[in-house]
Design an enzyme around this catalytic site. Sequence first.
Site: not given
Ligand code: CP
Length: 306
Positions: A55-56, A83, A105, A133
């Site tokens: 999603r993100t 590496k 992320r 998040h």
């Molecule tokens: N909700 C969320 O962060 O989903 P993803 O891990 O798929 O990005």
Amino acid sequence: MKHLLTTKDLSRDEAELILDLTGQMAEAVSGREVPKLPTLRGRTVVNLFYEDSTRTRTSFETAAKRLSADVVNFSAKTSSVNKGESLKDTALTLQAMGPEAVVIRHPASGAPQRLTQWVDGAVLNAGDGTHAHPTQALLDAYTMRRRLGGIEGRTVAIVGDILHSRVARSNIWLLSKLGARVRLVGPPTLLPTDIDAWPVEVSYDLDASLRDADAVMMLRVQRERMNDAFFPTANEYARLYGLDERRLALMPEHAVVMHPGPMNRGMEIAARVADSPRATITEQVANGVWVRMAVLYLLLTNGETR
Ligand code: CP
């Protein structure tokens, strides 16, 4: 606002500005033959993902493209990180290409904060360890605003694996700032020990917690972050803390069911509940694009259109 690292750092005014702007982004793009705005033409956004995401990552990419930015997708799994290249050297390499924004992320809490020391552009936290998040919380708040008509005075139950959840932490700070009453529900083993310092109430009884909730946010049980037995079996977890149809019927009629995804169907949420009209799960995903457009716009233009 130069970066977006946590919702704890946002003032109420900043959070409301982002949510208002999110609505304006949705309005500006919906109904257009070509769903794009020229706002970030010529700017580059790097997506730097050290952890899996559906999603993100796609949502940030879609948002940047809808604002006409150029997007570079970097996945640690197919890069020189394999590496042994460090986050700092990776950041300095990307910085040499001059991106205006880096979306990161990372499994380590605090990695986005570190990144701000090595890149000149805006840093947007797309999830760091169990810490934060922020765009997930903003899209959740926007979804509640639309479904419930507002957030002030609403009761939100956040249920399940709070201990490992950056989504829960970001929602707790944002929703409480926006005037919601936040209730955490879960087994004692999955509640953090420093919970007393948070603006929340705590319950271990899901049935009782649902009766006055305006929204229930079910959290994924994050087995990949568990190196211990936090509950006896998956069936036992579902019996005590899973949202099934019987429990859904306990909630007020207007109340909504949320989940940030990905879901463990049959564990924290029954398939029939996830697919019911009371669930906002795909709506949350759709709203995520508008939210990320709003934050990219704010951070890259300072709110001024070009
Ligand atoms: N909700 C969320 O962060 O989903 P993803 O891990 O798929 O990005």
